[in-house]
Design an enzyme around this catalytic site. Structure first.
Site, PDB file in Angstrom:
ATOM      1  N   SER A   1       0.847  -1.189   0.000  1.00 28.90           N
ATOM      2  CA  SER A   1       0.000   0.000   0.000  1.00 28.90           C
ATOM      3  C   SER A   1       0.888   1.246   0.000  1.00 28.90           C
ATOM      4  O   SER A   1       1.713   1.414  -0.888  1.00 28.90           O
ATOM      5  CB  SER A   1      -0.962  -0.041   1.191  1.00 28.90           C
ATOM      6  OG  SER A   1      -1.958   0.948   1.081  1.00 28.90           O
TER       7      SER A   1
ATOM      8  N   GLU B   1      -9.319  -5.522  -3.775  1.00 30.05           N
ATOM      9  CA  GLU B   1      -8.695  -4.505  -2.924  1.00 30.05           C
ATOM     10  C   GLU B   1      -9.728  -3.650  -2.180  1.00 30.05           C
ATOM     11  O   GLU B   1      -9.614  -3.391  -0.987  1.00 30.05           O
ATOM     12  CB  GLU B   1      -7.830  -3.568  -3.792  1.00 30.05           C
ATOM     13  CG  GLU B   1      -6.700  -4.220  -4.551  1.00 30.05           C
ATOM     14  CD  GLU B   1      -5.408  -4.283  -3.763  1.00 30.05           C
ATOM     15  OE1 GLU B   1      -5.390  -3.839  -2.600  1.00 30.05           O
ATOM     16  OE2 GLU B   1      -4.417  -4.788  -4.319  1.00 30.05           O
TER      17      GLU B   1
ATOM     18  N   HIS C   1      -7.630  -5.607   0.160  1.00 32.17           N
ATOM     19  CA  HIS C   1      -6.376  -4.879   0.378  1.00 32.17           C
ATOM     20  C   HIS C   1      -5.754  -5.297   1.709  1.00 32.17           C
ATOM     21  O   HIS C   1      -6.449  -5.406   2.728  1.00 32.17           O
ATOM     22  CB  HIS C   1      -6.695  -3.383   0.400  1.00 32.17           C
ATOM     23  CG  HIS C   1      -5.505  -2.483   0.374  1.00 32.17           C
ATOM     24  ND1 HIS C   1      -4.714  -2.316  -0.740  1.00 32.17           N
ATOM     25  CD2 HIS C   1      -4.976  -1.669   1.328  1.00 32.17           C
ATOM     26  CE1 HIS C   1      -3.762  -1.443  -0.480  1.00 32.17           C
ATOM     27  NE2 HIS C   1      -3.891  -1.042   0.767  1.00 32.17           N
TER      28      HIS C   1
END
Length: 471
Positions: A185, A302, A392
């Site tokens: 990320s 995600e 995610h």
């Protein structure tokens, strides 16, 4: 048993030893960013006398826990104190010329810490790697755009952590010519930004970008969060004005401004911005010409981390129309996604479009354009927790072979497949050691490694929707 001692360039540190692995925690790589050093580039750590105890993580960058539902999924580790610019090292006690992996945590550039339990480096050291993790400044302290301060201070911290690792890691049994940086990320964005800097590339042997945004924005756009904070506080949007406010108050004010943010309607976030010193070129463009092997990939779903299924159920085809107008999407996108996801709700399609735009499309665009070795993956294993599916950050527990960690269980449940963690973790280590993760480099949209209950190499998943986005 006496504590092991390593002599770094600034002084000696004592760690701990357990089952053939040594741990050295909270080693300063730069001076504490307090007083005049707030909103300034990092200064290398000053030398100290004697042996410094390195048995506990250092303080974390000022932040607050994740709010609401996301706070139930993502752990927050907050350690008070000023000496936040530290690294942590795990090493096999007999390490000599081992590959090195340097981890940068995620958290939207305003949360996260190397001290989060899932990021324990023991599994990497157990398997022969010298593992390093680093803190860097976040939020207002690290990514404010102010006229009297350097830009991208958090990136400058990460660069200093990399330089510290290169200068010192041989003392821990690591090979400074075999450093792989990796992150997820915002941590993946940090990795991309470091790769984009020509002066740092000689320090790198490889890089892994997990679900990381690749774009830096203009200073004008990146200035919006600091400008909003200054307006709410009634202070100048300058380093001088912000130094008059405590870091905790800046965090609290930012929380007030983002209290009602959603995936669709969010307050401007902290981002890296193009800058001659700290980020001379947008990583999305720079990575094309970087002659460093890279693994890059994303998770299938995600978007499902950020909002609950109930929130997605409220979104409609009309919401998509507004999104398409705002993002200037080509015609035919909705039709392509509907064909690919025939059973998806409008909210699920919107979530896929948003995350494809943010991370998947840029990753594939870069992989197609690069001439250096580039290995693409997709993490597809579906978590049974809160219908997260392959959301995610879910892959982190697998990469760290840490499915028994409380934070990993929170997202993946207690019955996640250990053989998948063993496989993914081993592939990351094999890449660090050989520059080859075990599947073919990406060429012509073929052979993406798809991590699932059965891991296999497949043609690029959902190539049709990515093509529709780029018409």
């Amino acid at each position: 048993m006496p504590h092991p001692v390593v002599h770094t360039e600034a002084g000696a540190v004592s760690g701990t030893r357990s089952e053939g692995i040594e741990h050295y925690l909270g080693i300063p790589y730069a001076e504490p960013p307090v007083g005049a050093r707030r909103f300034a580039l990092p200064e290398p750590a000053a030398a100290w006398e004697g042996v410094r105890e390195a048995t506990a993580f250092g303080p974390t960058s000022p932040q607050s826990p994740y709010p609401g539902e996301i706070g139930k999924l993502l752990p927050s580790t907050i350690i008070p104190g000023d000496d936040i610019l530290t690294v942590n090292v795990w090493r096999p006690e007999d390490a000599d010329g081992a590959a090195v992996m340097l981890w940068f945590h995620g958290g939207a550039l305003e949360r996260g810490a190397a001290a989060i339990s899932t990021y324990d480096g023991t599994p990497f050291a157990r398997d022969g790697v010298v593992f390093v993790s680093a803190n860097y400044r976040l939020g207002s302290e690290g990514f404010s755009v102010l006229p009297d301060a350097p830009r991208n201070i958090g990136l400058a911290d990460a660069a200093e952590a990399l330089r510290w690792t290169h200068r010192n890691i041989a003392r821990f049994g690591g090979d400074p010519s075999r450093i792989t940086i990796f992150g997820e990320s915002a941590g993946g964005a940090v990795v991309a930004a470091l790769l984009a800097r020509e002066d740092l590339r000689p320090l790198l042997a490889g890089a892994i970008i997990e679900s990381g945004p690749l774009d830096a924005t203009t200073p004008e756009r990146a200035a919006r969060p600091a400008r909003d904070i200054a307006r709410r506080l009634g202070v100048p949007a300058t380093a001088e004005g912000f130094r008059a406010v405590s870091p905790q108050r800046l965090v609290a004010t930012r929380d007030e401004l983002t209290a009602n943010s959603t995936l669709i309607k969010a307050a401007p976030g902290f981002t890296a911005s193009v800058d001659p010193t700290t980020l001379p070129e947008n990583p999305r463009r720079a990575l094309v010409d970087v002659d460093v092997p890279v693994i890059i990939g994303t998770n299938t779903d995600e978007y499902r981390l950020w909002d609950t299924p109930a929130a997605f159920a409220k979104l409609s085809r009309g919401t998509y129309a507004l999104l398409a107008l705002a993002k200037r999407l080509p015609r035919g996108v909705w039709r392509a996604y509907r064909a690919t996801f025939p059973d998806a709700s409008p909210g699920e399609i919107i979530g896929q479009v948003l995350t494809d735009l943010a991370v998947r499309q840029p990753a594939i665009e870069v992989a197609r354009a690069r001439s250096a070795s580039t290995f693409v993956y997709e993490f597809a294993w579906a978590s049974p927790v809160r219908d997260l599916r392959a959301a995610h950050a879910l892959e982190i527990g697998f990469v760290f072979d840490a499915l028994g960690d409380e934070g990993a269980i929170t997202m993946a449940g207690a019955a996640a497949p250990p053989e998948l963690a063993t496989r993914m973790h081993a592939d990351w280590i094999h890449f660090a050691e050989t520059r080859d993760p075990g599947w073919p480099a990406f060429r012509d949209d073929t052979l993406v490694r798809r991590y699932d209950t059965v891991t296999e190499d497949v043609p690029l998943p959902r190539a049709e929707v990515l093509a529709a986005l780029t018409r």
